[in-house]
Design an enzyme around this catalytic site. Sequence first.
Site, PDB file in Angstrom:
ATOM      1  N   SER A  64      46.679   2.280 117.027  1.00  0.00           N
ATOM      2  CA  SER A  64      47.135   1.314 116.026  1.00  0.00           C
ATOM      3  C   SER A  64      47.703   2.047 114.827  1.00  0.00           C
ATOM      4  O   SER A  64      47.240   3.140 114.468  1.00  0.00           O
ATOM      5  CB  SER A  64      45.929   0.471 115.590  1.00  0.00           C
ATOM      6  OG  SER A  64      46.255  -0.309 114.458  1.00  0.00           O
ATOM      7  N   TYR A 104      37.010   0.109 112.277  1.00  0.00           N
ATOM      8  CA  TYR A 104      37.935  -0.162 113.382  1.00  0.00           C
ATOM      9  C   TYR A 104      38.989   0.938 113.468  1.00  0.00           C
ATOM     10  O   TYR A 104      39.221   1.531 114.536  1.00  0.00           O
ATOM     11  CB  TYR A 104      38.603  -1.538 113.204  1.00  0.00           C
ATOM     12  CG  TYR A 104      39.780  -1.738 114.123  1.00  0.00           C
ATOM     13  CD1 TYR A 104      39.604  -1.862 115.494  1.00  0.00           C
ATOM     14  CD2 TYR A 104      41.091  -1.763 113.631  1.00  0.00           C
ATOM     15  CE1 TYR A 104      40.679  -2.013 116.355  1.00  0.00           C
ATOM     16  CE2 TYR A 104      42.173  -1.916 114.480  1.00  0.00           C
ATOM     17  CZ  TYR A 104      41.963  -2.040 115.838  1.00  0.00           C
ATOM     18  OH  TYR A 104      43.038  -2.178 116.678  1.00  0.00           O
ATOM     19  N   LYS A 138      39.735   4.089 116.356  1.00  0.00           N
ATOM     20  CA  LYS A 138      41.006   4.423 117.030  1.00  0.00           C
ATOM     21  C   LYS A 138      41.318   5.905 116.843  1.00  0.00           C
ATOM     22  O   LYS A 138      41.751   6.591 117.770  1.00  0.00           O
ATOM     23  CB  LYS A 138      42.140   3.557 116.473  1.00  0.00           C
ATOM     24  CG  LYS A 138      42.033   2.092 116.844  1.00  0.00           C
ATOM     25  CD  LYS A 138      42.209   1.880 118.335  1.00  0.00           C
ATOM     26  CE  LYS A 138      42.043   0.442 118.757  1.00  0.00           C
ATOM     27  NZ  LYS A 138      41.945   0.260 120.206  1.00  0.00           N
ATOM     28  N   ASN A 157      44.952 -13.060 111.360  1.00  0.00           N
ATOM     29  CA  ASN A 157      46.313 -12.515 111.283  1.00  0.00           C
ATOM     30  C   ASN A 157      47.317 -13.597 110.877  1.00  0.00           C
ATOM     31  O   ASN A 157      47.114 -14.790 111.101  1.00  0.00           O
ATOM     32  CB  ASN A 157      46.712 -11.891 112.626  1.00  0.00           C
ATOM     33  CG  ASN A 157      45.893 -10.663 112.945  1.00  0.00           C
ATOM     34  OD1 ASN A 157      45.157 -10.648 113.913  1.00  0.00           O
ATOM     35  ND2 ASN A 157      45.989  -9.636 112.132  1.00  0.00           N
TER      36      ASN A 157
HETATM   37  P1  NAD Z   1      42.496  -8.759 122.782  1.00  0.00           P
HETATM   38  O1  NAD Z   1      41.164  -8.968 122.162  1.00  0.00           O
HETATM   39  O2  NAD Z   1      43.317  -9.955 123.107  1.00  0.00           O
HETATM   40  O3  NAD Z   1      42.356  -7.870 124.115  1.00  0.00           O
HETATM   41  C1  NAD Z   1      41.329  -6.932 124.291  1.00  0.00           C
HETATM   42  C2  NAD Z   1      40.682  -7.246 125.623  1.00  0.00           C
HETATM   43  O4  NAD Z   1      39.650  -6.289 125.865  1.00  0.00           O
HETATM   44  C3  NAD Z   1      40.022  -8.625 125.665  1.00  0.00           C
HETATM   45  O5  NAD Z   1      40.480  -9.293 126.815  1.00  0.00           O
HETATM   46  C4  NAD Z   1      38.521  -8.326 125.734  1.00  0.00           C
HETATM   47  O6  NAD Z   1      37.841  -9.321 126.480  1.00  0.00           O
HETATM   48  C5  NAD Z   1      38.508  -6.964 126.387  1.00  0.00           C
HETATM   49  N1  NAD Z   1      37.360  -6.111 126.061  1.00  0.00           N
HETATM   50  C6  NAD Z   1      36.873  -5.791 124.831  1.00  0.00           C
HETATM   51  N2  NAD Z   1      35.831  -4.943 124.956  1.00  0.00           N
HETATM   52  C7  NAD Z   1      35.661  -4.702 126.274  1.00  0.00           C
HETATM   53  C8  NAD Z   1      34.769  -3.901 127.028  1.00  0.00           C
HETATM   54  N3  NAD Z   1      33.801  -3.195 126.440  1.00  0.00           N
HETATM   55  N4  NAD Z   1      34.885  -3.889 128.374  1.00  0.00           N
HETATM   56  C9  NAD Z   1      35.851  -4.612 128.984  1.00  0.00           C
HETATM   57  N5  NAD Z   1      36.713  -5.404 128.333  1.00  0.00           N
HETATM   58  C10 NAD Z   1      36.632  -5.438 126.990  1.00  0.00           C
HETATM   59  O7  NAD Z   1      43.312  -7.763 121.823  1.00  0.00           O
HETATM   60  P2  NAD Z   1      44.824  -7.306 121.872  1.00  0.00           P
HETATM   61  O8  NAD Z   1      45.472  -7.797 120.641  1.00  0.00           O
HETATM   62  O9  NAD Z   1      45.418  -7.587 123.194  1.00  0.00           O
HETATM   63  O10 NAD Z   1      44.598  -5.742 121.676  1.00  0.00           O
HETATM   64  C11 NAD Z   1      44.557  -4.848 122.779  1.00  0.00           C
HETATM   65  C12 NAD Z   1      44.299  -3.453 122.244  1.00  0.00           C
HETATM   66  O11 NAD Z   1      45.314  -3.119 121.306  1.00  0.00           O
HETATM   67  C13 NAD Z   1      42.970  -3.300 121.505  1.00  0.00           C
HETATM   68  O12 NAD Z   1      42.426  -2.031 121.805  1.00  0.00           O
HETATM   69  C14 NAD Z   1      43.381  -3.366 120.045  1.00  0.00           C
HETATM   70  O13 NAD Z   1      42.495  -2.649 119.216  1.00  0.00           O
HETATM   71  C15 NAD Z   1      44.743  -2.700 120.084  1.00  0.00           C
HETATM   72  N6  NAD Z   1      45.628  -3.125 118.980  1.00  0.00           N
HETATM   73  C16 NAD Z   1      45.826  -4.444 118.741  1.00  0.00           C
HETATM   74  C17 NAD Z   1      46.638  -4.843 117.672  1.00  0.00           C
HETATM   75  C18 NAD Z   1      46.839  -6.290 117.329  1.00  0.00           C
HETATM   76  O14 NAD Z   1      47.147  -6.591 116.174  1.00  0.00           O
HETATM   77  N7  NAD Z   1      46.721  -7.215 118.273  1.00  0.00           N
HETATM   78  C19 NAD Z   1      47.255  -3.861 116.878  1.00  0.00           C
HETATM   79  C20 NAD Z   1      47.034  -2.523 117.173  1.00  0.00           C
HETATM   80  C21 NAD Z   1      46.217  -2.162 118.237  1.00  0.00           C
HETATM   81  C1  WQD Z   2      50.002  -9.335 107.706  1.00  0.00           C
HETATM   82  C2  WQD Z   2      50.441  -9.715 106.308  1.00  0.00           C
HETATM   83  C3  WQD Z   2      48.600 -10.086 104.797  1.00  0.00           C
HETATM   84  C4  WQD Z   2      47.042 -13.650 106.821  1.00  0.00           C
HETATM   85  C5  WQD Z   2      45.976  -6.214 110.940  1.00  0.00           C
HETATM   86  C6  WQD Z   2      44.984  -5.091 111.112  1.00  0.00           C
HETATM   87  C7  WQD Z   2      45.632  -3.925 111.816  1.00  0.00           C
HETATM   88  C8  WQD Z   2      46.322  -4.355 113.114  1.00  0.00           C
HETATM   89  C9  WQD Z   2      47.184  -5.579 112.932  1.00  0.00           C
HETATM   90  C10 WQD Z   2      44.932  -3.882 115.014  1.00  0.00           C
HETATM   91  C11 WQD Z   2      49.628  -9.023 105.205  1.00  0.00           C
HETATM   92  C12 WQD Z   2      49.388 -11.367 105.019  1.00  0.00           C
HETATM   93  C13 WQD Z   2      47.807 -12.549 106.483  1.00  0.00           C
HETATM   94  C14 WQD Z   2      47.043 -14.773 105.958  1.00  0.00           C
HETATM   95  C15 WQD Z   2      48.583 -13.623 104.516  1.00  0.00           C
HETATM   96  N1  WQD Z   2      45.378  -4.689 114.142  1.00  0.00           N
HETATM   97  N2  WQD Z   2      48.555 -12.539 105.353  1.00  0.00           N
HETATM   98  N3  WQD Z   2      47.816 -14.716 104.828  1.00  0.00           N
HETATM   99  O1  WQD Z   2      46.595  -6.825 107.911  1.00  0.00           O
HETATM  100  O2  WQD Z   2      48.909  -5.955 108.533  1.00  0.00           O
HETATM  101  O3  WQD Z   2      47.063  -5.761 110.146  1.00  0.00           O
HETATM  102  O4  WQD Z   2      46.462  -6.596 112.234  1.00  0.00           O
HETATM  103  O5  WQD Z   2      45.074  -2.714 115.108  1.00  0.00           O
HETATM  104  O6  WQD Z   2      44.628  -3.002 112.044  1.00  0.00           O
HETATM  105  O7  WQD Z   2      44.538  -4.688 109.829  1.00  0.00           O
HETATM  106  O8  WQD Z   2      47.995  -7.985 109.683  1.00  0.00           O
HETATM  107  O9  WQD Z   2      48.525 -10.312 110.231  1.00  0.00           O
HETATM  108  O10 WQD Z   2      46.399  -9.811 108.956  1.00  0.00           O
HETATM  109  O11 WQD Z   2      48.586  -9.526 107.815  1.00  0.00           O
HETATM  110  O12 WQD Z   2      49.263 -13.628 103.459  1.00  0.00           O
HETATM  111  O13 WQD Z   2      46.362 -15.783 106.178  1.00  0.00           O
HETATM  112  O14 WQD Z   2      50.219 -11.127 106.128  1.00  0.00           O
HETATM  113  O15 WQD Z   2      48.171  -9.985 103.469  1.00  0.00           O
HETATM  114  O16 WQD Z   2      50.508  -8.762 104.142  1.00  0.00           O
HETATM  115  P1  WQD Z   2      47.615  -6.597 108.939  1.00  0.00           P
HETATM  116  P2  WQD Z   2      47.814  -9.480 109.234  1.00  0.00           P
END
Ligand code: NAD
Ligand code: WQD
Length: 335
Positions: free
Chosen positions: A124, A148, A152, A198
């Site tokens: 991430s 978190y 990572k 989000n």
């Molecule tokens: P998500 O929660 O939709 O998907 C994660 C999946 O992993 C889920 O289906 C959950 O049931 C499964 N899971 C969690 N822990 C587990 C375990 N111990 N064993 C087996 N399954 C497990 O999330 P996503 O948004 O699809 O994210 C996928 C990956 O990408 C995650 O590692 C997340 O940290 C990373 N990521 C997500 C974002 C984002 O904003 N969505 C941003 C950056 C990185």
């Molecule tokens: C985006 C923008 C908020 C909600 C997070 C995690 C990051 C990554 C992605 C996994 C910001 C604004 C949001 C709301 C708002 N996840 N906002 N009102 O914070 O950039 O990132 O998700 O790896 O680790 O921190 O994403 O979608 O929460 O926010 O004004 O109700 O929207 O302040 O500027 P963020 P977000």
Amino acid sequence: MTILVTGGAGYIGSHTVIQLLESGNDVIVLDNLCNANPEVFNRIEKICNRRPAFIEGDVRNAVLLDTIFSNNQIDSVIHFAGLKAVGESVANPVLYYQNNVAGSITLFEVMQQHGCKKVVFSSSATVYGDPASIPVTESSPYAPANPYGTSKMMVENILTDLHISDNNWQVALLRYFNPVGAHPSGLIGEDPKGIPNNLMPFVTQVASGQLEKLSIFGGDYPTQDGTGVRDYIHVQDLARGHLKALEALAENHGCAAYNLGTGVGYSVLDVVNTFMQENQLDIAYQIVERRAGDVAEYYADPSFSSDRLGWKAEHSLKDMVRDHWNWQKNNPEGY
Ligand code: NAD
Ligand code: WQD
């Protein structure tokens, strides 16, 4: 080729599974369903007339993993499984280190025992924390600001060390920026539990009338309109990045981190206004105090991913808001 996709029932994983199946791969999903719904597999089948093999289980279960690797010729692993709520990680860090770090270690141990040494890891942009300069390149220092993000970084460090110890390990560390959007069919998408943290799922739930009003966190940032700026990326582009990363692993590219972002920053107001224009809907909003821990502005420098993976994001912000709304409109209660 058989690919094990941990967390493949989740948001980004399910979009990636579709592209893997459509490219002719065999896919095994391992997911404990802690943040997913098995209905996703029926939807996947509707989209690509195939479904992946599904094993309900936990990546921390070494015995189960051993059985999966013994019974299948797995070429590579895409490791999505993890918990991702920043606030929850601050409240319960042990849960995050246990699930995200210990789970990864268990997975890599079993992979090593079975000689499977190709892995794409869901990292991430959060590993950069509040970056000193933007756009953010992959050489920006680690500065995670919560457990978190630290989880990572730790997994990135473990995989980097594994590659140093044995360069047969082929590793792609994919640093996602802000994933949004959904499959254009509207059949699969992000399905957050409870009130979304989000921005985009919050906006779509205001649009559908489930939530009354969006609170925009901060109107006094040093950005073009005072609201926070992020690099939003369509989940379809993100999914394609995983296929490109697998190709790179097959060519023995070693171990590297890649930014998956568009390289363009949009403000919260850009997102809300584009959503309203594109979908012809009104979003009620108010500007409130900044959210603790938020960064004013960041977006990716994606040029290394373009050079090394031949990958570039192709979808516009309009595509993102249209597809995210199409999913929400068709599935107001999620799956
Ligand atoms: P998500 O929660 O939709 O998907 C994660 C999946 O992993 C889920 O289906 C959950 O049931 C499964 N899971 C969690 N822990 C587990 C375990 N111990 N064993 C087996 N399954 C497990 O999330 P996503 O948004 O699809 O994210 C996928 C990956 O990408 C995650 O590692 C997340 O940290 C990373 N990521 C997500 C974002 C984002 O904003 N969505 C941003 C950056 C990185
Ligand atoms: C985006 C923008 C908020 C909600 C997070 C995690 C990051 C990554 C992605 C996994 C910001 C604004 C949001 C709301 C708002 N996840 N906002 N009102 O914070 O950039 O990132 O998700 O790896 O680790 O921190 O994403 O979608 O929460 O926010 O004004 O109700 O929207 O302040 O500027 P963020 P977000």
